[in-house]
Design an enzyme around this catalytic site. Structure first.
Site, mmCIF file in Angstrom:
data_model
loop_
_atom_site.group_PDB
_atom_site.id
_atom_site.type_symbol
_atom_site.label_atom_id
_atom_site.label_comp_id
_atom_site.label_asym_id
_atom_site.label_seq_id
_atom_site.Cartn_x
_atom_site.Cartn_y
_atom_site.Cartn_z
ATOM 1 N N HIS A 1 -12.603 -5.809 7.491
ATOM 2 C CA HIS A 1 -11.827 -4.576 7.469
ATOM 3 C C HIS A 1 -12.693 -3.337 7.715
ATOM 4 O O HIS A 1 -12.698 -2.400 6.930
ATOM 5 C CB HIS A 1 -11.128 -4.442 6.118
ATOM 6 C CG HIS A 1 -10.381 -5.674 5.726
ATOM 7 N ND1 HIS A 1 -9.327 -6.159 6.454
ATOM 8 C CD2 HIS A 1 -10.546 -6.522 4.676
ATOM 9 C CE1 HIS A 1 -8.858 -7.257 5.858
ATOM 10 N NE2 HIS A 1 -9.570 -7.503 4.796
ATOM 11 N N PHE B 1 -9.269 -1.522 1.354
ATOM 12 C CA PHE B 1 -10.113 -1.212 2.503
ATOM 13 C C PHE B 1 -9.437 -0.168 3.380
ATOM 14 O O PHE B 1 -8.208 -0.117 3.467
ATOM 15 C CB PHE B 1 -10.400 -2.483 3.326
ATOM 16 C CG PHE B 1 -11.157 -3.506 2.531
ATOM 17 C CD1 PHE B 1 -12.532 -3.392 2.372
ATOM 18 C CD2 PHE B 1 -10.495 -4.542 1.902
ATOM 19 C CE1 PHE B 1 -13.233 -4.318 1.614
ATOM 20 C CE2 PHE B 1 -11.192 -5.477 1.131
ATOM 21 C CZ PHE B 1 -12.564 -5.359 0.983
ATOM 22 N N GLU C 1 0.821 -1.212 0.000
ATOM 23 C CA GLU C 1 0.000 0.000 0.000
ATOM 24 C C GLU C 1 0.856 1.264 0.000
ATOM 25 O O GLU C 1 0.506 2.260 -0.631
ATOM 26 C CB GLU C 1 -0.951 -0.007 1.198
ATOM 27 C CG GLU C 1 -2.181 -0.896 1.019
ATOM 28 C CD GLU C 1 -1.918 -2.384 1.196
ATOM 29 O OE1 GLU C 1 -0.770 -2.754 1.530
ATOM 30 O OE2 GLU C 1 -2.852 -3.185 1.005
ATOM 31 N N PHE D 1 -6.388 -0.428 5.673
ATOM 32 C CA PHE D 1 -5.001 -0.414 5.212
ATOM 33 C C PHE D 1 -4.453 0.994 5.041
ATOM 34 O O PHE D 1 -3.274 1.160 4.708
ATOM 35 C CB PHE D 1 -4.865 -1.204 3.907
ATOM 36 C CG PHE D 1 -5.598 -2.528 3.908
ATOM 37 C CD1 PHE D 1 -5.677 -3.292 5.068
ATOM 38 C CD2 PHE D 1 -6.226 -3.005 2.773
ATOM 39 C CE1 PHE D 1 -6.371 -4.500 5.089
ATOM 40 C CE2 PHE D 1 -6.909 -4.212 2.784
ATOM 41 C CZ PHE D 1 -6.988 -4.965 3.940
#
Ligand SMILES: Cc1ncc(C[n+]2csc(CCOP(=O)(O)OP(=O)(O)O)c2C)c(N)n1
Ligand SMILES: Cc1ncc(C[n+]2csc(CCOP(=O)(O)OP(=O)(O)O)c2C)c(N)n1
Ligand SMILES: [Mg+2]
Ligand SMILES: [Mg+2]
Lengths: 323, 321, 321, 323
Positions: A126, A82, A59, A85
C-alpha cells in the site's frame, strides 16, 4: 527516552488519551493486534475496547462517524491503516470534516485526527503517497513529520487542535529512526517548518523520507565543499513560507523533494509559492524531485528504481548549483 | 453421482496443488497471504467455468484459480519471487492475475473496489446479449468476509441486481479480517442474508466441502447464464494460517484453531474420495506430483533475473496507439 | 388512544406548517427541493424527540424538523432568501440546519455521507454511556430511497449495527430519485428488507400516515434508548411536486400522480382528526395560522440585507483557539 | 451549426456512439430526463436504454463497472453528475482505471471517459472544482475545455483514446457560450493548449470559465495599451508546456488562473513547471489567481465574492507588469 518514530507517536497518543477522556481511536486491528506496523502498540492494554475501537473495513464510515462524534463533543482519532485507502474516505475528509466549521458559521467544529501511513517501508504494501491532494482543501491541516520527536509533538498538537488534521506517517521512518523523545513533551505549533541542517549553497525543502535522504546527501556533498541546507517541511498545510524564504535569501537556490509523484505533487505548491512571493531570491530554477509519472510498482526491485533517491537529489542540486 | 465424484477428484487435484503452492509461496515471501484451509471454497467456486467466463478471485489464494484458467505455474512463481517471467513484470502485487485469461487483475490493493469492476465485466456480457450478440458468459467473483462491509460491496451487488447482470458473488468467509474475528464486523445472521435486501438469492454453504460449494456456485452460474441475474453465496471456511506468512495469529483461541484443523477441507475430500474407491497410492501420488511441480517451478524460476529497469516501463503508464 | 389523538393533532399542525412553508420556499427559490406529499413521514419521524437527541433530516423537507427543534422561522427563511439572518451566514446549502439545536448540518451535498456522520453522533452517546456517564440520547436520521444505494448507507448501517449504536435510520421513500422511479435502483422487496442482513429490525410503514410513522419510529427510538441498537424503518410516501421547484416532472405517469394525490397525508390526518371530533373551523384556523406565520416571516425577511463580504468570513475556514 | 458548449459535447457523444457500437453511457437521469443541465439531451431518444443506462446513486460502482466493461472490450462513458461527487469514486478513478494498463504490463487498457461538471453556473449547486487532484495521477488524462468546439473535439478524442480520460465540463460555459461547431468534426489531439488571443505584454494561462474572464480582461486592458495573451490550457494532463514556454519567451510574464482554490491548485503545477524549465524567460514572479482558502459557499452573493473575477485578474496582471 530514546524512541523510534512510531514509538514517539504512540507515546504521544497515550499521553493525550490520559489527559483528555474525550480522545479515543477508531481503526482496524488497533486493539490486541497492536496496529499495522505496531502503530498502536500497548494502547489497547491501557485503554481497553471502549477507547480503542475496532471497526469493520469501512473507511468512509470510520471517518464519517468520527466527524459526527467530534462535532458533538468527542475528540476521535481515526486510523486509516494505509494511505492507499484515503481515496475511500475522500468525501468524508474533504466535504464533511473540512467543511463543518466554516459551513456552520463556527457553531461546530471537528477536532479530529485522521492518521495514516505513507511511503515505502519495511511493509512494502500500500505504498501510495497522496498527500498533495489535501493541502488544496480549506479547513484541513496536513502534517507529515519525518523525525521521531517532531512526530510525537505534532501528534500532540494534532489531537489538541480544534480542526480536522490529516497526520501522515512515513513508513520508512517508522522503525528506522530513533532519537531522544522526552516523556512529557510539548505540542509543536502547527505551521512551522524546521531547518534540520544549516547550509549556504542550496536549500533542499523535503518531506518524509526525503528529509533523511537529503541529510545523507548533505553529508556526501559537504566533502566537496557544497553546503546543503535541509528543511523538513513537516506541515504541508499551513505551509511555513517564512522559513523557506529566509533560507532562500541565504542560499538563492531551491530543490523541493518528496516521494510522491512529481507532477502535480506538493512540491508544485512549494515551488509556486516561491515563484510568486520570492522570485527575486532565486539565482536558479526551482528543481523538483519526486517519483516518475508511473503507477507505484509493488516489487521491491522496481520500487527502489521508482522512488527518488540520493542520486536524484544530487543531480537536482548540481543542476541548480551549475545554473 | 458418478459425475460429482469425478468432479471431486478433479477438484481435489487443484486443492492439493493450492495447498502445496500456497505453502511454498509463504515460505518464499513473508508477506504472502496464505490460503491454507480455504482450498475447498476457492477451488469449488471457480471449478467448471468456461474460458470465456471472467473470474475475479479474492486476494487470498488466487493462484490456483489462475492455474485453473490455464496460467503457467512458473510465471506465477515468478511474480512471488519478483522475477522477469511474471505475467505482470513485477508491477502490481504478486497476487495479480493474467487478464488475458479473463481474470480481473489486482491493480490496486484496497479491498472492495474490484467487486464493481467484476460487475462491469458482467455488464460487458449483458451489453452484448442485449444487442442480440450471442454471449452467455458469466463472471464469478470472490471476496472476504471483512471486505463485505465496504460500501463498494453494497453498490456493486445492488448494481448487479438492478441490471440483472450475469455474475455470482461468493464470500470467502474465513472468519477473520486480519486479527479481527467475524463478530467484530458482522452481526447479521450471515453475509448471505444480505442478498434478500437486494432481491437476489442468497445461500450459505459449508466452505470446507468442495462439492457443496461447487453445487451452490454452479446453480448460481446456471441462473446467471440463463439471464436471471446475480446471486450471493457465502462459503464458510477458516483461515488456518496467519493473515500473512509471518503472522503467528496469537490473537485467536487455540481451541478454535484445533476445531477447524479437524475440519481440514483436504481431509474431507480425501475421505470422500476414499469412500468412492480411490486408493491411498493414487491419493498420495497427487500430492507428490503437486510437490514436484511446485518445487521444480521454484527451482527454475529462482535462476531467472529479478525484474529491473526494463520492467519498470518508464513510458508505460499509458497505452499509445 | 386519547394520547395518540393529541399527538396527531400536534403533528398535524407541523404538517400543515411544513406544506405551507415548503410551498413558500419553492415559490421563492426555483432550486428548492419541495417536500409536498411527504409531510407525514417527515413530521411523524421527528416528532416526540428530546432536545438532547440528535436529528439528521434528509435534505427534502428538513425545515419543519428544525422548527420542531426550536429553530426560528425567520432565520430559516433567511437561508432560503440568502439573507444575513440565516443560521449559517449563507455558506452551506439553504437546507442546512442549526447544529446548536442538535441537528446534523448539511455541510456538503453529496448524498449518503451524512449517514455515518449521524451514526457518529450516536457513537458519542454510546461512548459516554459506556463510561457510566448517564446519557440515553438517540439519533434519528432520514435519507432518500435513492440515497439508500450509496455505499455509505451500507457502511453506516453496518457500523451502527456492529457497535449497537442508539440510532434510528428512516428511509423517506418517495418513489423517485430525481427522474428515476424506484425500480430503476431497488429491486429487493423493500429497502427495509436490507435490515435483516445487518441483524437489526426492519420495518415498512405507510409514510402518509403520520401516526403509523410515529408509532414505528417511537418503538425504534425506545429500543435505541434502551441500548438495544439501531433499526431501519422505511416510510413509503410520494413526492407530489417536482425534484426541485421548477421541475415539471413530466417523466412520471399522470395516473400515478393522481393516485397519490388522493392519498395526500394532510387529507388523511384531517379525516382522522375530524373523526376524533375536531371541527372544520379549528382545522381551518391551523392553516390560516401557518399561512400567516410564513407570510409574515417572508415579508420581514425580504427586507433584510443579503449576505455579503462579512458573511463570506475570509478567515473562518479554521477554528482558532 | 452554431452550438452551445453542452450541445457540442452532446453532439460529439452522439456521433461517436453512431460510429462505435461499443460506446455507451452510464449515469443518473441521463435518459428521459436528458441529463443534468441537459447534458445528455436527445441521446436516449436515439440510442435507447441499452446504451444510455440509468444507474442507482452509486458513483463508485458506476465507475468501477465502467472500468470492468472497458477492460473487457467496451468503451463506456460514465457521467458523474457533478464534480462534487468525484471524491466518492476516487479510488475507482485513481487506483483502478488509472492503474490497469501499467499494472497488467499492457495486457489490458481502460478506454473510459468519466465526464462531470465543475465550477459555478446557472445551477448553483455542487460547485466544487477538484481538478487539481487528477493530473497528479499517472495513467489518467485530464481535459477541461472552455469553448464549444474544443469541447466537442476533445470529447471525440476522449472517447477514442485507449486510456481513461477525466472530462471536466465548465457549468458556467454550458449554455452561455455558443460558436460554430461543424457536424462531423475531428478529434483534437490530446495534450495541446490553445492560444485563444495573442498578446505581447503578459501571458494569462487559464482554465474553464477563467478563460472567458481573461478574454474580457484582455479587451478591457487593450484600451490601456496592455496586450494580454490568453492561453486556454484545455488539457491539464498531459500539459502542453511548449505552448506556454513559447508564449513566455515573447511576454516574459505569467499569470495562471482557475476557479479552484489557489493553494495546491493546478496553477501550482503550471507555475512550478515554468519555474523549473523556463525561469530564464521570466521577468516577474508568476502570479496565481484562484479561489481563496475557504470551503465553497453556496449562496450566489457569497459565491460571487468567493470566485476569482476580472478584477482579481487585473490586479494580478498589473502586479506582474509593474514588477
Ligand atoms: C479498503 C481496505 N481497507 C483495509 C485494508 C487492509 N487489509 C488488508 S487484508 C485485510 C483483511 C481483509 O479481510 P477479508 O476481506 O475477510 O479477507 P481475508 O484476509 O480474511 O482473506 C485488511 C483489513 C485493505 N487492503 N483495503
Ligand atoms: C452522491 C450523490 N449523487 C448524486 C447526487 C445528485 N442528486 C441530488 S438529489 C438526487 C436524488 C436523490 O434521491 P433520494 O435519495 O430518493 O431523495 P429525494 O430527492 O427523492 O428526496 C440526486 C441523484 C447527489 N446529491 N449526491
Ligand atoms: Mg476474512
Ligand atoms: Mg426519493
Amino acid at each position: 527516552m530514546r524512541r523510534t518514530f512510531v514509538e514517539a507517536i504512540v507515546a504521544a497518543i497515550a499521553d493525550e488519551m490520559r489527559r483528555d477522556e474525550r480522545v479515543f481511536m477508531i481503526g482496524q486491528d488497533i486493539g490486541v493486534f497492536g496496529g499495522a506496523m505496531s502503530g498502536t502498540k500497548g494502547l489497547y492494554e491501557e485503554f481497553g475496547p471502549r477507547r480503542i475501537r475496532e471497526a469493520p473495513i469501512s473507511e468512509s464510515a470510520m471517518v464519517g462517524a468520527a466527524v459526527g462524534a467530534a462535532m458533538f463533543g468527542q475528540r476521535p482519532i481515526v486510523e486509516v491503516s494505509f494511505g492507499e485507502f484515503l481515496p475511500l474516505a475522500m468525501s468524508q475528509i474533504v466535504l464533511q470534516a473540512a467543511n463543518v466549521h466554516y459551513m456552520t458559521a463556527g457553531a461546530a467544529s471537528v477536532p479530529l485526527v485522521v492518521r495514516t501511513r505513507l511511503g515505502d517501508g519495511p511493509y512494502h504494501g500500500h505504498p501510495q503517497s497522496f498527500e498533495a491532494w489535501f493541502p488544496h482543501v480549506p479547513g484541513l491541516r496536513v502534517l507529515m513529520p519525518s523525525l521521531p520527536r517532531d512526530a510525537g509533538r505534532l501528534m500532540r498538537a494534532a489531537i489538541r487542535d480544534p480542526n480536522p488534521v490529516l497526520f501522515l506517517e512515513n513508513m520508512q521512518a517508522y522503525h528506522a529512526v530513533r532519537e531522544e523523545v522526552p516523556d512529557e513533551d510539548d505540542p509543536l505549533p502547527i505551521g512551522t517548518a524546521r531547518v534540520v541542517r544549516e547550509g549556504r549553497s542550496v536549500t533542499v525543502a523535503a518531506t518524509g523520507w526525503m528529509v533523511h535522504r537529503a541529510l545523507a546527501v548533505a553529508d556526501r556533498l559537504a566533502t566537496e565543499g557544497v553546503s546543503v541546507e535541509v528543511i523538513d517541511l513537516r506541515c504541508l498545510a499551513p505551509l511555513d513560507l517564512a522559513t523557506l524564504v529566509t533560507s532562500l535569501r541565504k542560499t538563492s537556490r531551491l530543490v523541493v523533494a518528496h516521494e510522491a509523484w512529481k507532477t502535480g505533487g506538493f512540491g508544485a505548491e512549494v515551488s509556486a509559492a516561491i515563484a510568486e512571493n520570492a522570485l527575486d531570491a532565486l539565482d536558479a530554477p526551482i528543481v523538483r524531485v519526486g517519483a516518475p509519472h508511473l503507477p507505484v510498482p509493488s516489487t521491491k526491485a522496481l520500487r527502489d528504481l521508482f522512488l527518488p533517491n540520493e542520486e536524484d537529489l544530487i543531480v537536482a542540486i548540481r543542476r541548480v548549483l551549475n545554473y | 453421482m458418478r459425475e460429482r465424484q469425478s468432479r471431486l477428484a478433479e477438484m481435489y487435484r487443484w486443492m492439493v496443488l493450492c495447498r502445496v503452492l500456497e505453502r511454498a509461496c509463504a515460505r518464499a515471501n513473508p508477506r504472502w497471504f496464505p490460503a491454507e484451509g480455504e482450498e475447498a471454497t476457492i477451488v469449488g467456486t471457480f471449478f467448471g467455468l468456461r474460458p470465456d467466463d471472467v473470474v475475479a478471485p479474492h486476494y487470498r489464494g488466487p493462484f490456483v484459480v489462475y492455474l485453473m484458467r490455464g496460467a503457467e505455474l512458473p510465471r506465477l512463481v515468478g511474480q512471488v519471487l519478483g522475477k522477469v517471467n511474471g505475467y505482470t513484470k513485477g508491477r502490481p502485487t504478486p497476487f495479480c492475475g493474467p487478464v488475458a485469461l479473463n481474470v480481473v487483475p489486482w491493480v490496486a490493493a484496497d479491498l472492495g473496489t474490484s467487486l464493481s469492476v467484476a460487475a462491469g465485466a458482467a455488464l460487458g456480457f449483458s451489453y452484448q446479449r442485449e444487442a442480440g450478440i450471442p454471449n452467455d458468459g458469466v463472471v464469478v467473483v470472490t471476496f472476504g468476509d471483512g471486505t463485505a462491509n465496504r460500501g463498494d460491496f453494497h453498490e456493486a451487488v445492488n448494481l448487479a441486481a438492478v441490471w440483472k447482470l450475469p455474475i455470482v458473488f461468493v464470500c470467502q468467509n474465513n472468519g477473520y479480517a486480519i486479527s479481527l474475528p467475524l463478530p467484530t464486523y458482522v452481526v447479521g445472521p450471515s453475509i448471505a442474508a444480505r442478498a434478500a435486501g437486494y432481491g437476489i438469492p442468497g445461500r450459505v454453504v459449508d466452505g470446507n466441502d468442495a462439492l457443496a460449494v461447487d453445487d451452490a456456485v454452479q446453480a448460481a452460474v446456471c441462473r446467471a447464464r440463463a439471464g436471471d441475474g446475480p446471486s450471493l453465496i457465502e462459503a464458510q471456511t477458516y483461515r488456518l494460517a496467519g493473515h500473512w506468512a509471518e503472522d503467528a495469529a496469537t490473537y485467536r483461541p487455540a481451541d478454535e484453531l484445533a476445531l477447524w484443523k479437524r475440519r481440514d477441507p483436504l481431509d474431507r475430500a480425501r475421505q470422500q474420495l476414499r469412500a468412492a474407491g480411490h486408493d491411498e497410492a493414487s491419493l498420495a501420488s497427487i500430492e507428490d506430483q503437486a510437490r514436484r511441480d511446485v518445487d521444480r517451478a521454484f527451482e527454475t524460476v529462482r535462476e531467472l533475473p529479478d525484474v529491473g529497469i526494463a520492467e519498470l516501463g518508464a513510458d508505460e503508464a499509458f497505452r499509445r496507439d
